[in-house]
Write an enzyme that holds these catalytic residues in place. Sequence first.
Site: not given
Length: 234
Positions: A38-39, A69-71, A6-7, A147, A179-181
């Site tokens: 990344y968005g 990560c969806n992005t 992921d980012s 984050e 979004c995985t966050h």
Amino acid sequence: MIGVYDSGQGGKSVLKELVALMPQEDYIYYADTAHCPYGPRSPQYIIDRACAITEFLMDKGCEMIVVACNTATAAAISYLREHYPIPFIGMEPALKPAALSSKTGVVGVLATSGTFKGRLYLNTLARFSEEVKVIQRVGEGLVETVEAGILDGEQVEKLIHDCIDPMLAEGADHIVLGCTHYPFLQPVIERIAGPSVTVINPAPAVARQAKRVLEGIKKMEPSTRKGSIEYFNS
Ligand code: DGL
């Protein structure tokens, strides 16, 4: 070995589901922290990072990669599948289950701007937008908050109100976490949305898909697994 990336830390919401389903497997989790978020980045930038991370994970022995990560899925998964000889599992925009079970006919989707521009999301949206009204919001500030390890409190509540109040005002009864966050903020999102709203985290479905694909690969490979997780950050 299964690579998961992921980012940043968000993909750990997917890693958690993978480990719950397949605890005996060995995982490497790669957080591209130096390049997060990344968005707002260009698709080419995200493809370049995806290639660098894929090569790192393959050098470490990964035989399958979960793009948690969806992005990154939106920007890079087709490229990865065309250029590397291992299976890639991507994030699905869970608009379909939300649309199919909505009673009010209104669903909210929270994601990054990169995900909303992705072909996969736009195709799914085109398929369901006649049946349901879809209210999209970019989760401004949410990735940065996760984050920083801030998962609750006044600042988080304000950010979430800004994102979901317009969905609730329109009568949304499902909110998709695109979004995985965001699953790290799910308890706050559910508290603010209230009990009549279902919050959908696609990670368990993605883990089930990873298991199906892995079972296909394993037919050929003898098992030498030990149930480990290694973590790397850029
Ligand atoms: N966790 C990511 C996603 O699922 C990326 C968020 C970001 O880096 O902007 O989209």
